[in-house]
Scaffold this motif. Structure first.
Motif, mmCIF file in Angstrom:
data_model
loop_
_atom_site.group_PDB
_atom_site.id
_atom_site.type_symbol
_atom_site.label_atom_id
_atom_site.label_comp_id
_atom_site.label_asym_id
_atom_site.label_seq_id
_atom_site.Cartn_x
_atom_site.Cartn_y
_atom_site.Cartn_z
ATOM 1 N N GLY A 5 0.778 -1.234 0.000
ATOM 2 C CA GLY A 5 0.000 0.000 0.000
ATOM 3 C C GLY A 5 0.813 1.288 0.000
ATOM 4 O O GLY A 5 0.277 2.359 -0.249
ATOM 5 N N ARG A 6 2.092 1.189 0.272
ATOM 6 C CA ARG A 6 2.901 2.416 0.305
ATOM 7 C C ARG A 6 3.254 2.871 -1.104
ATOM 8 O O ARG A 6 3.259 2.099 -2.042
ATOM 9 N N ILE A 7 3.549 4.156 -1.211
ATOM 10 C CA ILE A 7 3.948 4.745 -2.490
ATOM 11 C C ILE A 7 5.474 4.648 -2.602
ATOM 12 O O ILE A 7 6.191 5.017 -1.682
ATOM 13 N N VAL A 8 5.941 4.149 -3.732
ATOM 14 C CA VAL A 8 7.375 4.035 -3.997
ATOM 15 C C VAL A 8 7.705 4.917 -5.194
ATOM 16 O O VAL A 8 7.167 4.719 -6.285
ATOM 17 N N TRP A 9 8.552 5.911 -4.968
ATOM 18 C CA TRP A 9 9.030 6.771 -6.048
ATOM 19 C C TRP A 9 10.233 6.105 -6.689
ATOM 20 O O TRP A 9 11.112 5.594 -5.994
ATOM 21 N N VAL A 10 10.288 6.104 -8.017
ATOM 22 C CA VAL A 10 11.425 5.523 -8.729
ATOM 23 C C VAL A 10 11.895 6.452 -9.836
ATOM 24 O O VAL A 10 11.120 7.228 -10.385
ATOM 25 N N ASN A 11 13.177 6.353 -10.126
ATOM 26 C CA ASN A 11 13.701 6.902 -11.362
ATOM 27 C C ASN A 11 13.655 5.729 -12.333
ATOM 28 O O ASN A 11 14.403 4.760 -12.175
ATOM 29 N N PHE A 12 12.753 5.803 -13.284
ATOM 30 C CA PHE A 12 12.498 4.731 -14.251
ATOM 31 C C PHE A 12 13.250 5.067 -15.533
ATOM 32 O O PHE A 12 13.055 6.146 -16.093
ATOM 33 N N SER A 13 14.118 4.169 -15.972
ATOM 34 C CA SER A 13 14.849 4.368 -17.226
ATOM 35 C C SER A 13 14.564 3.203 -18.156
ATOM 36 O O SER A 13 14.512 2.050 -17.730
ATOM 37 N N TYR A 14 14.380 3.527 -19.420
ATOM 38 C CA TYR A 14 14.050 2.522 -20.431
ATOM 39 C C TYR A 14 14.959 2.730 -21.633
ATOM 40 O O TYR A 14 15.216 3.870 -22.028
ATOM 41 N N GLN A 15 15.432 1.633 -22.172
ATOM 42 C CA GLN A 15 16.267 1.694 -23.378
ATOM 43 C C GLN A 15 15.869 0.539 -24.288
ATOM 44 O O GLN A 15 15.626 -0.580 -23.832
ATOM 45 N N ARG A 16 15.788 0.817 -25.584
ATOM 46 C CA ARG A 16 15.413 -0.204 -26.562
ATOM 47 C C ARG A 16 16.413 -0.198 -27.714
ATOM 48 O O ARG A 16 16.814 0.854 -28.196
ATOM 49 N N GLU A 17 16.770 -1.390 -28.133
ATOM 50 C CA GLU A 17 17.636 -1.564 -29.301
ATOM 51 C C GLU A 17 16.932 -2.528 -30.248
ATOM 52 O O GLU A 17 16.502 -3.597 -29.840
ATOM 53 N N THR A 18 16.788 -2.111 -31.499
ATOM 54 C CA THR A 18 16.171 -2.950 -32.529
ATOM 55 C C THR A 18 17.259 -3.373 -33.503
ATOM 56 O O THR A 18 18.049 -2.542 -33.951
ATOM 57 N N TYR A 19 17.275 -4.669 -33.838
ATOM 58 C CA TYR A 19 18.315 -5.223 -34.700
ATOM 59 C C TYR A 19 17.780 -5.489 -36.105
ATOM 60 O O TYR A 19 16.564 -5.627 -36.300
ATOM 61 N N PRO A 20 18.670 -5.571 -37.083
ATOM 62 C CA PRO A 20 18.250 -5.780 -38.483
ATOM 63 C C PRO A 20 17.380 -7.025 -38.699
ATOM 64 O O PRO A 20 16.510 -7.026 -39.561
ATOM 65 N N ASP A 21 17.583 -8.049 -37.882
ATOM 66 C CA ASP A 21 16.778 -9.275 -38.051
ATOM 67 C C ASP A 21 15.388 -9.150 -37.421
ATOM 68 O O ASP A 21 14.591 -10.082 -37.463
ATOM 69 N N GLY A 22 15.087 -7.980 -36.811
ATOM 70 C CA GLY A 22 13.782 -7.754 -36.194
ATOM 71 C C GLY A 22 13.759 -7.983 -34.697
ATOM 72 O O GLY A 22 12.771 -7.686 -34.031
ATOM 73 N N ALA A 23 14.837 -8.525 -34.146
ATOM 74 C CA ALA A 23 14.896 -8.734 -32.699
ATOM 75 C C ALA A 23 14.947 -7.379 -31.985
ATOM 76 O O ALA A 23 15.490 -6.404 -32.506
ATOM 77 N N ILE A 24 14.367 -7.357 -30.795
ATOM 78 C CA ILE A 24 14.340 -6.141 -29.975
ATOM 79 C C ILE A 24 14.824 -6.498 -28.577
ATOM 80 O O ILE A 24 14.385 -7.493 -27.996
ATOM 81 N N GLU A 25 15.724 -5.675 -28.051
ATOM 82 C CA GLU A 25 16.151 -5.821 -26.666
ATOM 83 C C GLU A 25 15.698 -4.584 -25.895
ATOM 84 O O GLU A 25 15.862 -3.458 -26.370
ATOM 85 N N GLU A 26 15.125 -4.830 -24.713
ATOM 86 C CA GLU A 26 14.637 -3.748 -23.865
ATOM 87 C C GLU A 26 15.291 -3.860 -22.491
ATOM 88 O O GLU A 26 15.283 -4.935 -21.894
ATOM 89 N N LEU A 27 15.827 -2.759 -22.022
ATOM 90 C CA LEU A 27 16.428 -2.704 -20.694
ATOM 91 C C LEU A 27 15.677 -1.661 -19.886
ATOM 92 O O LEU A 27 15.547 -0.513 -20.311
ATOM 93 N N THR A 28 15.174 -2.073 -18.737
ATOM 94 C CA THR A 28 14.506 -1.166 -17.817
ATOM 95 C C THR A 28 15.263 -1.187 -16.505
ATOM 96 O O THR A 28 15.582 -2.266 -15.999
ATOM 97 N N THR A 29 15.561 -0.011 -15.962
ATOM 98 C CA THR A 29 16.172 0.061 -14.642
ATOM 99 C C THR A 29 15.313 0.946 -13.747
ATOM 100 O O THR A 29 14.675 1.889 -14.210
ATOM 101 N N LEU A 30 15.296 0.588 -12.474
ATOM 102 C CA LEU A 30 14.559 1.339 -11.459
ATOM 103 C C LEU A 30 15.499 1.656 -10.317
ATOM 104 O O LEU A 30 16.184 0.770 -9.810
ATOM 105 N N VAL A 31 15.514 2.904 -9.911
ATOM 106 C CA VAL A 31 16.233 3.302 -8.714
ATOM 107 C C VAL A 31 15.190 3.844 -7.752
ATOM 108 O O VAL A 31 14.416 4.745 -8.109
ATOM 109 N N ASP A 32 15.132 3.267 -6.555
ATOM 110 C CA ASP A 32 14.180 3.717 -5.544
ATOM 111 C C ASP A 32 14.644 5.067 -5.011
ATOM 112 O O ASP A 32 15.703 5.182 -4.400
ATOM 113 N N ILE A 33 13.865 6.110 -5.268
ATOM 114 C CA ILE A 33 14.203 7.470 -4.826
ATOM 115 C C ILE A 33 13.194 7.972 -3.796
ATOM 116 O O ILE A 33 13.059 9.175 -3.577
#
Length: 185
Positions: free
Chosen positions: A96-124
């Motif tokens: 029930g508590r509120i958690v503030w985060v610094n949310f970062s997202y990064q995406r890389e798309t490759y020529p073969d159509g594959a996609i990699e996604e990286l998400t990081t969270l820092v509790d602030i």
């Protein structure tokens, strides 16, 4: 082979022990998905590994006032205009508590159509609570307070008492030259 195994073990140690939440997803060219998430990510969000795999779970736990916050950025990512972004947002933890985060997202798309996604969270959460406490004290005092930035020559912040004393909107005081304030007293 031993060197590769050592590097993988080192990566796993980092992934598993850092206090930063990390989620790494690969959407393969054939449509299959590989998902990796560390315990810190689950702990910060208040999720179990099973809950992490539920569709729309992160939208559900995102604070209602923040649900639309990252949409414009995701649209830019999908359009290929940007590859990454960061926002500060809130999650509602299962306790029930509120958690503030610094949310970062990064995406890389490759020529073969594959996609990699990286998400990081820092509790602030602690930082945000300290800022809120500072703001309460800053505005509760009976004295007008101006925070002047000598590097820019501008006022970075004013409290509510300064707004009342000078009879000017907050934004006008922030955009003004501090030397001009003496005229209002």
């Amino acid at each position: 082979e031993e060197k590769r195994a050592r590097e993988q073990a080192r990566f796993k140690l980092i992934f598993d022990t850092v206090p930063v939440g990390i989620a790494f997803n690969t959407i393969h060219a054939d449509g299959s998905v590989s998902r990796n998430i560390n315990d810190a990510h689950l702990r910060i969000c208040g999720l179990t590994r099973d809950q992490h795999n539920e569709p729309e779970i992160y939208r559900q736990i995102t604070h209602p006032d923040d649900r639309e916050l990252q949409n414009p950025f995701m649209e830019q990512v999908r359009a290929g205009l940007i590859k990454q972004f960061s926002v500060e947002k809130r999650y509602v933890h299962r306790d029930g508590r509120i958690v503030w985060v610094n949310f970062s997202y990064q995406r890389e798309t490759y020529p073969d159509g594959a996609i990699e996604e990286l998400t990081t969270l820092v509790d602030i959460t602690e930082r945000r609570q300290s800022e809120e406490h500072y703001r309460e004290i800053f505005n509760a005092t009976g004295e007008a307070i101006f925070i002047h930035n000598p590097a820019t020559g501008k006022v970075d912040d004013v409290n509510q008492r300064a707004v009342e004393m000078f009879g000017a909107p907050r934004h006008a005081l922030l955009n003004g030259n501090p030397d001009a304030f003496s005229e209002g007293v």
